[in-house]
Scaffold this active site. Structure first.
Site, PDB file in Angstrom:
ATOM      1  N   HIS A 455      45.720  72.210  15.860  1.00 41.73           N
ATOM      2  CA  HIS A 455      45.648  73.617  15.002  1.00 41.73           C
ATOM      3  C   HIS A 455      45.013  74.768  16.146  1.00 41.73           C
ATOM      4  O   HIS A 455      45.611  75.848  16.110  1.00 41.73           O
ATOM      5  CB  HIS A 455      44.733  73.497  14.006  1.00 41.73           C
ATOM      6  N   GLU A 456      43.960  74.289  16.808  1.00 42.82           N
ATOM      7  CA  GLU A 456      43.357  75.222  17.651  1.00 42.82           C
ATOM      8  C   GLU A 456      44.379  75.651  18.833  1.00 42.82           C
ATOM      9  O   GLU A 456      44.202  76.918  19.301  1.00 42.82           O
ATOM     10  CB  GLU A 456      42.002  74.831  18.236  1.00 42.82           C
ATOM     11  N   HIS A 459      46.447  78.282  17.931  1.00 51.42           N
ATOM     12  CA  HIS A 459      45.960  79.863  18.199  1.00 51.42           C
ATOM     13  C   HIS A 459      45.897  80.130  19.892  1.00 51.42           C
ATOM     14  O   HIS A 459      46.095  81.404  20.099  1.00 51.42           O
ATOM     15  CB  HIS A 459      44.396  79.760  17.859  1.00 51.42           C
TER      16      HIS A 459
END
Length: 663
Positions: A455-456, A459
């Site tokens: 997920h990160e 980003h």
């Protein structure tokens, strides 16, 4: 010209301000602590980030920033591109050490630099860190601006009281060992005991979740769930009612009919009506599947506990029981196949194959070059701070520490220092809470931590690949409904056999990845009881949207009405009211709780349409990089997705994925 010059200066902080707004809402913050503090570090071309400041240097830098802001915070307008990057980076260099440094004096100085001095800077950030000046009342008369500020102060005070009440609740319940049957022995060992030898179960979420998930005794689950659902009862409900009233007043001063309209006006959804339609469409589409899931749970409870009625407090326990029976998964065993080094290597390979990005570690600098795979062009930097330690910020998140901006020709903007010019390129910083082994070596990851890392890194890719012309709308400074879509998209690779093989390897022999059967079970497990779980989320989103869309809502009764309607007839537990312990609608996601589901839906549409049949499809990955990530912040997000998908985004793929692996 004089007016233009002053206008340009005041917004020198808006690049940082825009990032601050994202960081506050999404807990996006951090940077890697330098392991060898005396090691000689190489200058990073294009990076103005300073990561090794001492306590005195932090305070000195903060004073410089404040001195600059004192000259300008009464002026208005857009920031010159060259000053935007430089001053934003200086600001963050003084702020982030409070979250990651192992030295107490550095953390203290960083905190003081931000907290005790921030009022001057805050005046600038508060006024201009939004896309529309009128949303902060700059077009109002002086008296109405004063009223707006008074309402802001009241909203902040009420929000603080609500959260403080929850934090101050130190109540606990006493249980015998028999009443806690099913809870893991290691969990029981960590519990405090009363004088009579009973175990103390606090009303903190980690205790409550453990009881509701593992405890075999139905009455214990009911007692704990009831006590948790009655925390701060009437006090917090009363605070929330006043808080919502003040938010509506605030929005109406700015010309909006309600607070939800004010919040959503600058998001992808645009209107509360669209949000309601979105939530109800998903809820209606999942009702049939959710009913099947609920009946399965009811049957299992009947076999284990007899004719006792199934309650909302039984959901977690019986979901886990069915999953144990139907999925051959031992996540403790899976962890043995997830060494951090292997997982990271796999993530880098997946990102390289999909988006044409190569991560190249810089020796002794604890930072990675991010390069274009084809041309070798340096696109940005990525710091990683993976391991938990004392004094470190306690969440997993990303901070866009330095945003870039491009000229009309596509070249990076140049920042002018006193003696030379340098290109400004994006810097992403990822912080996690992984545990090292006892001997200090890199440890093993739980599967949930792997999902979090994917997920990160979504980003990180988003920050590096954006091609906006202004730092204020580049990187993560994009539409709040859009910002999670790339991260949610990358999570999909955690459940595909292809990528699971890349990120796994038995810790004693990394040439042995997870087996095919385990990979298939993980994919099936992902959608286990997902409709029922999503119904609970939609229930909370509807509550949040309703109270921020209308006046005179009876908050005490609203959950009682919504609960059986969304949860297929399951009533709310007697004597409880989730409105008293619902922090998301108080701080951070007020009138926007729907946004996580929104991003999941669009991410599912993208994955299913472009990657489902070929998870290593670089053509689709490069299109996503060039059409979506590069354009986010510059174009309307819906137009960006329409251009990429070739059609309007749809919820259908999301629904089909939920139904695909029905038990």
């Amino acid at each position: 010209m004089g007016k233009e010059k002053r206008r340009g200066i005041i917004l020198a902080f808006t690049g940082a301000a825009a990032v601050l707004a994202i960081a506050a809402n999404l807990a996006i913050t951090a940077i890697k602590y330098q392991k060898a503090k005396n090691a000689k570090k190489k200058d990073l071309a294009g990076s103005m980030v300073r990561v090794n400041l001492s306590a005195s240097e932090i305070l000195k830098l903060a004073e410089q920033i404040i001195a600059n802001s004192n000259k300008v915070h009464n002026s208005v307008a857009s920031v010159p591109l060259d000053k935007n990057c430089k001053r934003s980076n200086s600001h963050w260099s003084s702020v982030f050490p409070k979250m990651v440094s192992t030295r107490e004096d550095v953390r203290k100085a960083s905190a003081e630099a931000w907290i005790s001095k921030r009022e001057d800077v805050y005046l600038v950030i508060k006024a201009f860190a939004v896309r529309d000046f009128e949303r902060n009342g700059l077009n109002l008369t002086a008296s109405k601006r004063e009223e707006l500020q008074r309402l802001r102060d009241q909203i902040d005070e009420l929000s603080f009281k609500y959260i403080q009440n929850l934090n101050d609740d130190s109540r606990f319940i006493l249980f015998t060992k028999a009443e806690l049957a099913g809870l893991p022995p290691e969990f029981l060992k960590g519990l405090d005991k009363s004088d009579n030898g009973k175990f103390k179960i606090s009303l903190r979420s980690h205790h409550v979740a453990a009881v509701l998930e593992f405890c075999k005794v139905g009455t214990t689950r009911q007692v704990v769930s009831g006590a948790y659902g009655n925390r701060c009862g009437e006090i917090n409900v009363s605070i929330l009612e006043r808080l919502v009233q003040q938010r509506h007043k605030y929005a109406r001063l700015l010309g909006y009919s309600c607070y939800a309209e004010y919040v959503i006006d600058v998001r992808m959804a645009k209107t509360p009506k669209k949000v309601f339609e979105f939530l109800k469409d998903i809820s209606t589409s999942l009702t049939g599947l959710a009913l099947k899931e609920l009946n399965i749970l009811k049957d299992v409870k009947k076999k284990e506990e007899g004719e006792f009625p199934f309650g909302i407090e039984d959901l977690l326990y019986y979901v886990k029981r069915v999953e144990e029976q139907d999925y051959d998964l031992d996540f403790g065993e899976i962890k043995q196949y997830l060494p951090i080094s292997v997982v990271l290597s796999g993530i880098f390979k997946i990102i390289q194959d999909l988006f044409g990005l190569r991560f190249e570690e810089i020796a002794r600098a604890d930072v990675w070059h991010v390069l274009d795979l084809g041309s070798g062009e340096l696109l940005g930097y990525c710091y990683l701070d993976l391991f938990s330690r004392e004094g470190k910020y306690g969440h997993t998140c990303v901070l866009a520490l330095q945003n870039s901006a491009l000229t009309s020709s596509g070249a990076h903007q140049v920042s002018f220092s006193e003696s030379f010019n340098i290109l400004i390129i994006p810097v992403a910083l990822l912080i996690s809470q992984c545990q090292k082994d006892a001997d200090g070596s890199s440890g093993l990851l739980r599967f949930s931590e792997v999902v979090s890392l994917f997920h990160e890194f979504g980003h990180v890719v988003q920050q590096i690949c954006n091609r906006a012309s202004f730092t204020r709308i580049s990187g993560l400074c994009v539409d709040a409904d859009f910002v999670e879509i790339p991260a949610q998209l990358l999570e999909n690779w955690c459940y595909e056999s292809y990528s699971l093989k890349l990120i796994s390897g038995f810790h004693q022999d990394i040439t042995k990845p997870l087996t095919d059967d385990i990979c298939k079970s993980i994919k099936r497990w992902r959608t286990s009881f997902s409709a029922l779980k999503l119904k609970q989320d939609i229930l909370c989103c509807l509550f949040d949207q309703i109270i921020h869309s209308a006046d005179n809502i009876d908050i005490q009764e609203l959950f009682k009405y919504l609960h059986p309607m969304e949860m297929l007839g399951l009533p709310i537990l007697e004597g409880t009211n989730p409105a008293s312990y619902f922090p998301s609608t108080v701080v951070g996601y007020e009138a926007a709780c729907y946004s996580r589901i929104w991003s999941e839906v669009f991410a599912a549409d993208i994955f299913t349409s472009k990657f489902c049949n070929d998870v290593s499809n670089q053509q689709a990955g490069m299109q996503f990089r060039n059409k979506v990530l590069a354009s986010a912040g510059v174009k309307d997000p819906i137009d960006v997705l329409l251009d990429f998908l070739g059609r309007e985004p749809s919820i259908q793929a999301y629904i089909e994925n939920k139904v695909k692996y029905v038990l």
